[in-house]
Design an enzyme around this catalytic site. Sequence first.
Site, short mmCIF file in Angstrom:
data_model
loop_
_atom_site.label_atom_id
_atom_site.label_comp_id
_atom_site.label_asym_id
_atom_site.label_seq_id
_atom_site.Cartn_x
_atom_site.Cartn_y
_atom_site.Cartn_z
N TYR A 98 61.74 47.99 82.75
CA TYR A 98 61.63 49.38 83.21
C TYR A 98 62.79 50.18 82.62
O TYR A 98 63.95 50.01 82.99
CB TYR A 98 61.67 49.47 84.73
CG TYR A 98 60.56 48.73 85.44
CD1 TYR A 98 59.38 48.40 84.79
CD2 TYR A 98 60.69 48.38 86.79
CE1 TYR A 98 58.35 47.73 85.45
CE2 TYR A 98 59.67 47.72 87.45
CZ TYR A 98 58.52 47.39 86.78
OH TYR A 98 57.51 46.71 87.45
N GLY A 246 47.19 53.13 94.22
CA GLY A 246 46.37 53.39 93.04
C GLY A 246 47.02 54.23 91.97
O GLY A 246 46.38 55.14 91.42
#
Length: 371
Positions: A98, A246
């Site tokens: 990341y 989501g």
Amino acid sequence: MNNDMQAINRRDFLTLTTLASVGLMTAPLWSAGAEKLIKGENKMRTRKLGTLEVSEIGLGCMNMAGNYNPPADRQQSIATIRKAFENGVTFYDTAEVYGPYIDEELVGEALQPFRDQVKIATKFGFAIDGTVGLDSRPERIKRVVEESLKRLRTDRIDLYYQHRVDPNVPIEEVAGTINELIRQGKVLHFGLSEASAKTIRRAHAVQPVSAVQSEYSLWTRNVELNGVLNTCNELGIGFVPWSPVGAGFLTGKYDINTKFDEKSDFRAGFPRFSKEFLPLNMPIIDWLKGYAAKKNATPSQISLAWLMAKSPNIVPIPGTRTQTHLLENLGAQNLHLTNADVQEIETCLSKYPVFGDRMGQAHMSSIDYTI
């Protein structure tokens, strides 16, 4: 009243009024625990990932380094992480890839003042060479764990995941390497991410796996069908859903006119968020908004509460870069869905098919499909 106290009271007031003005918390949930959330007095329940005890909701820190937008302001991210700690979150998820690297650095800085009171999960396994290539060779794991420890400002990693299964390195070798690191005290628990049921069993036979992390949400339920959840339950392994709302879709903040920046947002290449499929998926969120309103909650809270109701071994890690969304997500702990609620949600949503794959081809190529 001193200046520090005035600043704290002003900040809490602004946070409260912001939440109220945008309607993120409706009255019943707000009165049930929001005052404690705002003041940082909330006592969150805990769950077990194998033998690792963590808060029942964690914080995914990936988005602070970008991926779903340009990187967030560093000080804003640190403040959000610390606000999470004030509100009972003891489980923080990051990875060397990341940024790369910068997310571990900011997580390390943010958590350093109370390192002994939290659990940090990070990951290894990507080659980090400008591609989505993988590299879990034992010699690389032994090197990068030292680098992650330094960036995280700690002497041990509570949960160390293989980020993706490397088809070129037997999982037994990976598990054996983690076993060495555990014996050395540099790692405390072993995890796998996006691993198949067969791979989980092979790894667990060498070094007990504490947690498996895969994408899991109301519109991504592959792990219910491919044996992963059943395997975790059978072996006593915890499950950590990433992208539990989501990738933002289940928050309800996107519509058919939403555009994702191709340079800074992975979702621009995810089929579900494409111009072709996003409009076809909107009935899902339309229904979810209506159901959330009936429960005096938000779509995000319903999404997280549904996951927690599925199993006591599930610990979602919603990601956010703002304190406002953080507090909204943490409100899910005050929403308890019954078995009947879970059945109603799943029955109703079964009427709405999900169009498009969950990630783009490059990202899907690194998923472990071993059966």
